[in-house]
Structure formats: C-alpha cells, structure tokens
Design a protein around this motif. Sequence first.
Motif, PDB file in Angstrom:
ATOM      1  N   TRP A  93       0.831  -1.196   0.000  1.00 21.38           N
ATOM      2  CA  TRP A  93       0.000   0.000   0.000  1.00 21.38           C
ATOM      3  C   TRP A  93       0.865   1.245   0.000  1.00 21.38           C
ATOM      4  N   GLY A  94       0.344   2.287  -0.648  1.00 18.01           N
ATOM      5  CA  GLY A  94       0.926   3.602  -0.484  1.00 18.01           C
ATOM      6  C   GLY A  94       0.365   4.270   0.758  1.00 18.01           C
ATOM      7  N   GLN A  95       0.829   5.486   1.020  1.00 22.63           N
ATOM      8  CA  GLN A  95       0.406   6.194   2.230  1.00 22.63           C
ATOM      9  C   GLN A  95      -0.890   6.969   2.029  1.00 22.63           C
ATOM     10  N   GLY A  96      -1.284   7.164   0.793  1.00 24.19           N
ATOM     11  CA  GLY A  96      -2.544   7.828   0.519  1.00 24.19           C
ATOM     12  C   GLY A  96      -2.388   9.300   0.180  1.00 24.19           C
ATOM     13  N   THR A  97      -3.361   9.791  -0.578  1.00 22.35           N
ATOM     14  CA  THR A  97      -3.425  11.216  -0.914  1.00 22.35           C
ATOM     15  C   THR A  97      -4.874  11.673  -0.786  1.00 22.35           C
ATOM     16  N   GLN A  98      -5.060  12.828  -0.168  1.00 27.11           N
ATOM     17  CA  GLN A  98      -6.408  13.319   0.119  1.00 27.11           C
ATOM     18  C   GLN A  98      -7.001  13.974  -1.119  1.00 27.11           C
ATOM     19  N   VAL A  99      -8.232  13.604  -1.422  1.00 26.22           N
ATOM     20  CA  VAL A  99      -9.020  14.257  -2.465  1.00 26.22           C
ATOM     21  C   VAL A  99     -10.264  14.823  -1.806  1.00 26.22           C
ATOM     22  N   THR A 100     -10.459  16.117  -1.936  1.00 24.50           N
ATOM     23  CA  THR A 100     -11.624  16.780  -1.367  1.00 24.50           C
ATOM     24  C   THR A 100     -12.370  17.494  -2.480  1.00 24.50           C
ATOM     25  N   VAL A 101     -13.634  17.146  -2.635  1.00 22.85           N
ATOM     26  CA  VAL A 101     -14.477  17.766  -3.654  1.00 22.85           C
ATOM     27  C   VAL A 101     -15.511  18.618  -2.932  1.00 22.85           C
ATOM     28  N   SER A 102     -15.358  19.923  -3.080  1.00 22.30           N
ATOM     29  CA  SER A 102     -16.226  20.837  -2.341  1.00 22.30           C
ATOM     30  C   SER A 102     -16.245  22.187  -3.032  1.00 22.30           C
ATOM     31  N   SER A 103     -17.384  22.859  -2.906  1.00 20.06           N
ATOM     32  CA  SER A 103     -17.475  24.216  -3.439  1.00 20.06           C
ATOM     33  C   SER A 103     -17.172  25.231  -2.363  1.00 20.06           C
TER      34      SER A 103
END
Length: 115
Positions: free
Chosen positions: A105-115
């Motif tokens: 596994w990788g450590q992850g990356t945050q994706v935030t979808v918001s206006s």
Amino acid sequence: QVQLVESGGGLVQPGGSLRLSCAASGITFSTYGMGWYRQAPGKERELVADISTGYRTFYVDGVKGRFTISRDNAKNTVHLQMNSLKAEDTAVYYCYAAGGAGGFWGQGTQVTVSS
C-alpha cells in the motif's frame, strides 16, 4: 524496500478533475497488478479501479465513465484520471500493488471535492 508514493490529490470543485499518480519502486512493476482504493471518513476502504499486468481494467459502478486508470511500465507509474468529480468522491485515495511478493500500500493522498 517497496515504496508506493501517491501524488496529485487536492481540493477541487464539483465537476472538476484531478489526476492521481503513484510511483512504485522496489518491485518489478510490470509483473504487478495495480489498483486505486479510497476511504472516506467513517467508511471502509473500497476498491475504485484496478489494472492488470495485461492492461485489463476494472471500475466500480460509481466511477465508470468518469475515472480512467492507466499504467506506464517504463516509468513504474500508475495514474487515475478523475473527471466530473462529485462530493461523494471525497476520500483518501490509496495506491495498491499486488504481485508475487505480496500486496503493498501507499500512504494515501487526500481528495476533497467541495465548493
């Protein structure tokens, strides 16, 4: 030592696009199936898309037609192009490699979808 390093996450408005990348080292990349998973707050980690060593792809229903997974064996990299992003796509996205030496596994990356 196996390393999977994700990049490309961030904040994007609904309807926008992001391209995630995962750079792998320490494995014979071309012999590993690669995948992207995500985990939203309070939810279990789920498979988003994967790509086999033979370039066969799979997508969960909620991202079909919006996300595209691809791999570049020359650069030991897997990408996830995400278009038409929705608020429900908000999560930490993880890269996963599965092959002869096991799963990583990788450590992850945050994706935030918001206006």
